[in-house]
Design a protein around this motif. Structure first.
Motif, PDB file in Angstrom:
ATOM      1  N   SER A 303       0.838  -1.200   0.000  1.00 18.63           N
ATOM      2  CA  SER A 303       0.000   0.000   0.000  1.00 18.63           C
ATOM      3  C   SER A 303       0.877   1.256   0.000  1.00 18.63           C
ATOM      4  CB  SER A 303      -0.905   0.012   1.222  1.00 18.63           C
ATOM      5  OG  SER A 303      -1.589   1.255   1.309  1.00 18.63           O
ATOM      6  N   PRO A 304       0.587   2.213  -0.866  1.00 17.43           N
ATOM      7  CA  PRO A 304       1.361   3.464  -0.868  1.00 17.43           C
ATOM      8  C   PRO A 304       1.169   4.261   0.412  1.00 17.43           C
ATOM      9  CG  PRO A 304      -0.555   3.635  -2.315  1.00 17.43           C
ATOM     10  CD  PRO A 304      -0.473   2.202  -1.873  1.00 17.43           C
ATOM     11  N   SER A 305       0.156   3.910   1.179  1.00 19.59           N
ATOM     12  CA  SER A 305      -0.074   4.652   2.409  1.00 19.59           C
ATOM     13  C   SER A 305       1.030   4.403   3.429  1.00 19.59           C
ATOM     14  CB  SER A 305      -1.419   4.245   3.035  1.00 19.59           C
ATOM     15  OG  SER A 305      -2.495   4.605   2.178  1.00 19.59           O
ATOM     16  N   PHE A 306       1.796   3.242   3.276  1.00 21.06           N
ATOM     17  CA  PHE A 306       2.787   2.883   4.282  1.00 21.06           C
ATOM     18  C   PHE A 306       4.202   2.845   3.736  1.00 21.06           C
ATOM     19  CE2 PHE A 306      -1.260   0.681   5.345  1.00 21.06           C
ATOM     20  CZ  PHE A 306      -1.620   1.512   6.398  1.00 21.06           C
ATOM     21  N   ALA A 307       4.360   3.263   2.496  1.00 23.57           N
ATOM     22  CA  ALA A 307       5.696   3.361   1.925  1.00 23.57           C
ATOM     23  C   ALA A 307       6.387   4.621   2.474  1.00 23.57           C
ATOM     24  CB  ALA A 307       5.614   3.415   0.413  1.00 23.57           C
ATOM     25  N   ARG A 308       7.698   4.677   2.239  1.00 26.49           N
ATOM     26  CA  ARG A 308       8.433   5.862   2.693  1.00 26.49           C
ATOM     27  C   ARG A 308       7.904   7.094   1.927  1.00 26.49           C
ATOM     28  NH1 ARG A 308      15.034   6.890   2.491  1.00 26.49           N
ATOM     29  NH2 ARG A 308      14.936   9.067   3.249  1.00 26.49           N
ATOM     30  N   PRO A 309       7.488   8.142   2.639  1.00 25.77           N
ATOM     31  CA  PRO A 309       6.901   9.300   1.955  1.00 25.77           C
ATOM     32  C   PRO A 309       7.917  10.000   1.057  1.00 25.77           C
ATOM     33  CG  PRO A 309       6.333   9.306   4.283  1.00 25.77           C
ATOM     34  CD  PRO A 309       7.415   8.276   4.110  1.00 25.77           C
ATOM     35  N   THR A 310       7.483  10.322  -0.142  1.00 21.15           N
ATOM     36  CA  THR A 310       8.304  11.117  -1.064  1.00 21.15           C
ATOM     37  C   THR A 310       7.855  12.591  -1.057  1.00 21.15           C
ATOM     38  OG1 THR A 310       6.820  10.521  -2.884  1.00 21.15           O
ATOM     39  CG2 THR A 310       8.757   9.145  -2.540  1.00 21.15           C
ATOM     40  N   GLY A 311       6.609  12.822  -0.664  1.00 21.94           N
ATOM     41  CA  GLY A 311       6.102  14.184  -0.494  1.00 21.94           C
ATOM     42  C   GLY A 311       5.953  14.495   0.975  1.00 21.94           C
ATOM     43  N   ASP A 312       5.163  15.468   1.245  1.00 25.02           N
ATOM     44  CA  ASP A 312       4.946  15.826   2.646  1.00 25.02           C
ATOM     45  C   ASP A 312       4.210  14.743   3.404  1.00 25.02           C
ATOM     46  OD1 ASP A 312       6.199  18.277   2.323  1.00 25.02           O
ATOM     47  OD2 ASP A 312       4.328  19.367   1.884  1.00 25.02           O
ATOM     48  N   SER A 313       3.340  14.023   2.688  1.00 29.93           N
ATOM     49  CA  SER A 313       2.564  12.981   3.359  1.00 29.93           C
ATOM     50  C   SER A 313       2.135  11.930   2.346  1.00 29.93           C
ATOM     51  CB  SER A 313       1.335  13.581   4.057  1.00 29.93           C
ATOM     52  OG  SER A 313       0.464  14.164   3.083  1.00 29.93           O
ATOM     53  N   ASN A 314       1.745  10.744   2.867  1.00 31.69           N
ATOM     54  CA  ASN A 314       1.183   9.683   2.020  1.00 31.69           C
ATOM     55  C   ASN A 314      -0.338   9.764   2.020  1.00 31.69           C
ATOM     56  OD1 ASN A 314       3.723   8.720   1.495  1.00 31.69           O
ATOM     57  ND2 ASN A 314       3.630   7.033   2.998  1.00 31.69           N
ATOM     58  N   LEU A 315      -0.957   8.825   1.247  1.00 29.03           N
ATOM     59  CA  LEU A 315      -2.414   8.738   1.237  1.00 29.03           C
ATOM     60  C   LEU A 315      -2.908   8.265   2.600  1.00 29.03           C
ATOM     61  CD1 LEU A 315      -3.002   7.039  -2.226  1.00 29.03           C
ATOM     62  CD2 LEU A 315      -3.407   9.458  -1.610  1.00 29.03           C
ATOM     63  N   PRO A 316      -4.026   8.851   3.051  1.00 29.24           N
ATOM     64  CA  PRO A 316      -4.568   8.437   4.343  1.00 29.24           C
ATOM     65  C   PRO A 316      -5.076   6.983   4.290  1.00 29.24           C
ATOM     66  CG  PRO A 316      -5.446  10.582   3.668  1.00 29.24           C
ATOM     67  CD  PRO A 316      -4.776   9.990   2.478  1.00 29.24           C
ATOM     68  N   CYS A 317      -5.069   6.336   5.440  1.00 32.77           N
ATOM     69  CA  CYS A 317      -5.644   4.995   5.576  1.00 32.77           C
ATOM     70  C   CYS A 317      -6.389   4.946   6.906  1.00 32.77           C
ATOM     71  CB  CYS A 317      -4.540   3.933   5.577  1.00 32.77           C
ATOM     72  SG  CYS A 317      -5.163   2.241   5.730  1.00 32.77           S
ATOM     73  N   GLY A 318      -7.669   4.448   6.872  1.00 35.47           N
ATOM     74  CA  GLY A 318      -8.414   4.450   8.117  1.00 35.47           C
ATOM     75  C   GLY A 318      -9.771   3.811   7.993  1.00 35.47           C
ATOM     76  N   THR A 319     -10.734   4.319   8.771  1.00 34.79           N
ATOM     77  CA  THR A 319     -12.051   3.734   8.881  1.00 34.79           C
ATOM     78  C   THR A 319     -13.108   4.779   8.541  1.00 34.79           C
ATOM     79  OG1 THR A 319     -11.233   2.314  10.670  1.00 34.79           O
ATOM     80  CG2 THR A 319     -13.612   2.512  10.405  1.00 34.79           C
ATOM     81  N   PRO A 320     -13.768   4.644   7.380  1.00 33.03           N
ATOM     82  CA  PRO A 320     -14.799   5.620   7.005  1.00 33.03           C
ATOM     83  C   PRO A 320     -16.019   5.582   7.923  1.00 33.03           C
ATOM     84  CG  PRO A 320     -14.006   4.436   5.077  1.00 33.03           C
ATOM     85  CD  PRO A 320     -13.477   3.718   6.284  1.00 33.03           C
ATOM     86  N   ASP A 321     -16.340   4.443   8.489  1.00 36.50           N
ATOM     87  CA  ASP A 321     -17.530   4.322   9.328  1.00 36.50           C
ATOM     88  C   ASP A 321     -17.127   4.008  10.768  1.00 36.50           C
ATOM     89  OD1 ASP A 321     -16.508   1.885   8.696  1.00 36.50           O
ATOM     90  OD2 ASP A 321     -18.390   1.036   7.939  1.00 36.50           O
ATOM     91  N   PHE A 322     -16.313   4.906  11.323  1.00 38.28           N
ATOM     92  CA  PHE A 322     -15.746   4.683  12.647  1.00 38.28           C
ATOM     93  C   PHE A 322     -16.830   4.640  13.729  1.00 38.28           C
ATOM     94  CE2 PHE A 322     -13.786   6.689  16.501  1.00 38.28           C
ATOM     95  CZ  PHE A 322     -13.101   5.566  16.916  1.00 38.28           C
ATOM     96  N   VAL A 323     -17.688   5.635  13.796  1.00 39.71           N
ATOM     97  CA  VAL A 323     -18.760   5.666  14.778  1.00 39.71           C
ATOM     98  C   VAL A 323     -19.962   6.379  14.163  1.00 39.71           C
ATOM     99  CG1 VAL A 323     -17.903   7.802  15.846  1.00 39.71           C
ATOM    100  CG2 VAL A 323     -19.429   6.279  17.144  1.00 39.71           C
ATOM    101  N   PRO A 324     -21.167   5.819  14.331  1.00 39.12           N
ATOM    102  CA  PRO A 324     -22.362   6.490  13.805  1.00 39.12           C
ATOM    103  C   PRO A 324     -22.586   7.832  14.510  1.00 39.12           C
ATOM    104  CG  PRO A 324     -22.806   4.185  14.282  1.00 39.12           C
ATOM    105  CD  PRO A 324     -21.485   4.496  14.910  1.00 39.12           C
ATOM    106  N   LEU A 325     -23.089   8.788  13.732  1.00 39.05           N
ATOM    107  CA  LEU A 325     -23.377  10.109  14.296  1.00 39.05           C
ATOM    108  C   LEU A 325     -24.460  10.024  15.373  1.00 39.05           C
ATOM    109  CD1 LEU A 325     -23.352  12.242  10.979  1.00 39.05           C
ATOM    110  CD2 LEU A 325     -21.628  12.260  12.795  1.00 39.05           C
ATOM    111  N   GLU A 326     -25.412   9.101  15.152  1.00 33.91           N
ATOM    112  CA  GLU A 326     -26.477   8.940  16.126  1.00 33.91           C
ATOM    113  C   GLU A 326     -25.920   8.478  17.465  1.00 33.91           C
ATOM    114  OE1 GLU A 326     -30.340   9.013  17.581  1.00 33.91           O
ATOM    115  OE2 GLU A 326     -29.520   9.781  15.685  1.00 33.91           O
TER     116      GLU A 326
END
Length: 353
Positions: A303-326
């Protein structure tokens, strides 16, 4: 007039002499009345006519004739004197008129002289005035030229000054921008130093939740970035992102959280790709029901998200549905209290130097 008077006097004396001669002759009493009309001037005909009537009428004697003649001569002399006076008056008048004419001639000559003098003086004055006027025109033209030159010089100098000022302003703006950037960097570094951690565990305090939630809902500010944190002083550099109105499949329904690898000063001595476990925890401020999710970076070695960064930052990696708003707002738990939410990101540092 003088010649006429002399002629009149001569005629008068001749008449008187004739009368005297006649007075001595015996035929005086027969003087014809028609001859009285031949007197020198008709103005004295009445005197002679009267004398003739007395002679014809025989009212006087021969002895009385000399007295009558003397009376006639006296009256004639008085008439002559009166006429002489009149002639003298006329001569005086003529003299006065001649003198007046001479005075008039003198006045005319004086007026002509004055007019000539005035004309000459006026011409001189007009020439002087013309010289002054033309001099004034020349001065005005010179002043206009100087003003134009000053205006040109001022415009040129003004443009040069404006250019210099613009250059200075631009330089100051550039310098100010640089200083602002430096200040911003220092502010970020100060905040980072104040809030960051160097042990792989970072607790992110998010204040002003109500406003930030509204901004995210209307699309004004959809993502919020945390300060950077590290696994150690010379370890990996990272940060977290949160979407309060969700991202991707969680947009509008969930809070989304992401992990971002940042370019760090010690990347050259670190092991790549990044393989550590990352855990997200939404803290319940009542310490009863925290919300947790995690992923293992080692499971995505390409995944490019965990390669050594060539720019200021890599692509984010995470959880889109972390917690419901309700659940965030209506679960009865203190995930948001006093308009503040706490999110903890934990990076497993086992096996890291």
């Amino acid at each position: 007039m003088a010649k006429l008077y002399q002629k009149f006097i001569a005629v008068t004396w001749r008449t008187l002499l004739t009368l005297l001669t006649v007075s001595r002759s015996p035929g005086l009493g027969r003087v014809d009345s028609s001859k009285s009309a031949s007197c020198i001037y008709t103005g004295y005909a009445s005197i002679m006519e009267g004398f003739g009537k007395e002679s014809r009428g025989g009212g006087r004697t021969g002895n009385d004739r000399p007295d009558v003649l003397a009376g006639v001569i006296g009256e004639l002399l008085m008439a002559v004197q009166q006429l002489s006076d009149r002639v003298g008056a006329l001569e005086a008048r003529d003299s006065d008129i001649a003198g007046l004419g001479n005075q008039i001639d003198g006045i005319e000559r004086a007026i002509k002289a004055i007019l000539l003098g005035i004309t000459a003086d006026m011409e001189t004055r007009m020439e002087a005035v013309e010289q002054v006027v033309w001099g004034a025109f020349d001065e005005v033209e010179r002043l206009n030229y100087e003003v134009e030159q000053l205006q040109v010089a001022e415009e040129t100098e003004g443009k040069a000054r404006i250019s210099r000022l613009q250059s200075r302003v631009k330089a100051l703006e550039t310098r100010s921008a640089e200083q602002d950037a430096q200040l911003a960097q220092r502010a970020v570094r100060l905040k980072t130093l104040k809030e960051t951690s160097y042990d792989g565990e970072f607790v992110w305090k998010i204040s002003g939740m109500a406003q930030k939630r509204r901004d995210a809902t209307v699309g004004k500010t959809t993502v919020i970035d945390s300060v950077c944190f590290f696994t150690s002083r010379a370890g990996y550099k990272m940060r977290a992102q949160v979407y309060l109105n969700g991202y991707g499949r969680g947009e509008g329904t969930h809070v989304s959280v992401f992990f971002v690898m940042m370019k760090g000063e010690y990347d050259a001595i670190l092991s790549w790709p990044f393989r550590q476990k990352v855990t997200f925890t939404l803290l319940d401020q009542d310490h009863q029901a925290d919300v947790t999710d995690w992923f293992h970076a080692g499971a995505y070695p390409t995944s490019p998200s965990f390669a050594r960064p060539t720019g200021d930052s890599n692509l984010p990696c995470g959880t889109p549905d972390f917690v419901p708003l309700e659940r965030l707002y209506n679960s009865g738990h203190a995930y948001v209290r006093d308009d503040t939410m706490f999110l903890k990101i934990t990076v497993d540092t086992v096996g890291l130097v």
